[in-house]
Design an enzyme around this catalytic site. Structure first.
Site, PDB file in Angstrom:
ATOM      1  N   ASP A   1     -11.357   2.954   3.960  1.00 46.01           N
ATOM      2  CA  ASP A   1     -11.777   1.546   3.893  1.00 46.01           C
ATOM      3  C   ASP A   1     -13.303   1.434   3.849  1.00 46.01           C
ATOM      4  O   ASP A   1     -13.836   0.367   3.546  1.00 46.01           O
ATOM      5  CB  ASP A   1     -11.268   0.780   5.127  1.00 46.01           C
TER       6      ASP A   1
ATOM      7  N   GLN B   1      -5.044  -1.340   9.532  1.00 50.77           N
ATOM      8  CA  GLN B   1      -4.979  -2.691   8.966  1.00 50.77           C
ATOM      9  C   GLN B   1      -5.639  -3.698   9.910  1.00 50.77           C
ATOM     10  O   GLN B   1      -5.289  -3.765  11.089  1.00 50.77           O
ATOM     11  CB  GLN B   1      -3.499  -3.048   8.709  1.00 50.77           C
TER      12      GLN B   1
ATOM     13  N   LYS C   1       0.837  -1.199   0.000  1.00 47.66           N
ATOM     14  CA  LYS C   1       0.000   0.000   0.000  1.00 47.66           C
ATOM     15  C   LYS C   1       0.874   1.251   0.000  1.00 47.66           C
ATOM     16  O   LYS C   1       0.647   2.190  -0.769  1.00 47.66           O
ATOM     17  CB  LYS C   1      -0.931  -0.005   1.225  1.00 47.66           C
TER      18      LYS C   1
END
Ligand code: NDP
Length: 303
Positions: free
Chosen positions: A127, A104, A60
């Site tokens: 997200d 994460q 990422k």
């Protein structure tokens, strides 16, 4: 003598499509910098040393920089307290250089994921897991859309144009893939069925679909004879299995060989949905930056 005609499905090249998305993001980022002096910024927070998560976070960060964006990583000890993690999220929420924040998952057991995710400013929740974004998506309002389902939607729109009236079966009802995927397909006027571990006659349910989304986490669970001829199959699953030679390899939730003999189109694993997820994370960060600055959103990169 009659010859058996075996059709093979079109293989959807998610890797190439994701590269195209990243190029479009990078072009837009360069224009934002030139015209407005703005650089979209993404912060990724990793707690603990889960090896798969470390690989994702590294990728990422790398792809964020390659797209011309500002990238920050916070790597925290597995023993980090909830209070310390929430303090970092507060700092990032207040930081004007940061437009997207990603924590994460999974988090270590002592941390409450819902509490942590809901501490992120919804406008920076790239997200799309914050309860506000879930509610906005569910009511058809502008939201941040979870990256993996967004990537699947982009692939489907590219293949079919309009999805209106198609029968879509989503196998899996998780909050991060199955449910938001179903919402997006409903938003594009599909007739949507969500299947799960308690669904009766699953093969029959799947066989009725024009579009099958497999998001189960069980290696090669869906065979070709569950698939209606010509259906489009999007395989979200990422499963590591041991091959006959003892080496591990990645497979999806569908049995690619048998499915590709029946389906009209299918995503491979690897090289299908996987690369789209990070590409959509970059797209969401760009979108969040545009929204934060009252600028038009990039076309074709949101739901
Ligand atoms: P979850 O484990 O959270 O959810 C799995 C879902 O599958 C559940 O709803 C479960 O049903 C359902 N399920 C399990 N067994 C069966 C069965 N035998 N028949 C029908 N349904 C079943 O997984 P995720 O949604 O997080 O992930 C799914 C897969 O996608 C995984 O392989 C994961 O690695 C992958 N993934 C890939 C990403 C990418 O970037 N490509 C991103 C995210 C995930 P129930 O609710 O009844 O238990």
């Amino acid at each position: 003598m009659t010859e058996a005609i075996i059709d093979t499905a079109r293989i959807i090249d998610g890797k190439a499509f994701a590269a195209d998305v990243r190029t479009r993001v990078a072009t837009h980022v360069a224009r934002l910098q030139a015209d407005h002096g703005l650089t979209p910024g993404l912060a990724v927070v990793l707690v603990g040393e889960d090896p798969a998560s470390q690989v994702y976070v590294r990728n990422k960060g790398k792809q964020t920089k390659e797209a011309g964006m500002y990238s920050v990583e916070h790597r925290l000890e597995a023993t980090t307290s909830e209070a310390d993690l929430l303090a970092i999220i507060d700092q990032l929420n207040a930081d004007p250089k940061i437009h997207g924040i990603l924590v994460q998952l999974p988090l270590p057991d002592h941390l409450d994921s819902d509490l942590v995710i809901n501490a992120i400013d919804p406008a920076k929740d790239v997200d799309g897991f914050h309860i506000s974004n879930v509610g906005l998506l569910g009511t058809g309002q502008k939201s941040m859309v979870p990256c993996t389902p967004l990537g699947c939607l982009m692939l489907l729109r590219d293949l079919h144009g309009s999805l209106s009236g198609m029968n879509a079966v989503v196998v899996g009802r998780s909050n991060i893939v199955g449910k938001p995927m179903a919402q997006l397909l409903l938003g594009d006027s599909c007739t949507v069925t969500i299947a799960h571990s308690r669904t009766k006659n699953l093969p029959e349910v799947v066989r009725r679909a024009d579009i099958v989304i497999a998001a189960v986490g069980r290696p090669q669970m869906i065979p070709g004879d569950w698939i209606g001829p010509g259906a489009t199959v999007i395989d979200v699953g990422i499963n590591r299995i041991e091959g006959p030679n003892g080496k591990t390899r990645l497979v999806g939730d569908v049995d690619f060989d048998s499915v590709s003999r029946v389906a009209g189109a299918v995503t491979p694993v690897p090289g299908g949905v996987g690369p789209m997820t990070i590409a959509c994370l970059l797209a969401n960060t760009l979108t969040a930056c545009c929204r934060a600055n009252g600028l038009p959103e990039p076309e074709g990169l949101t739901a």
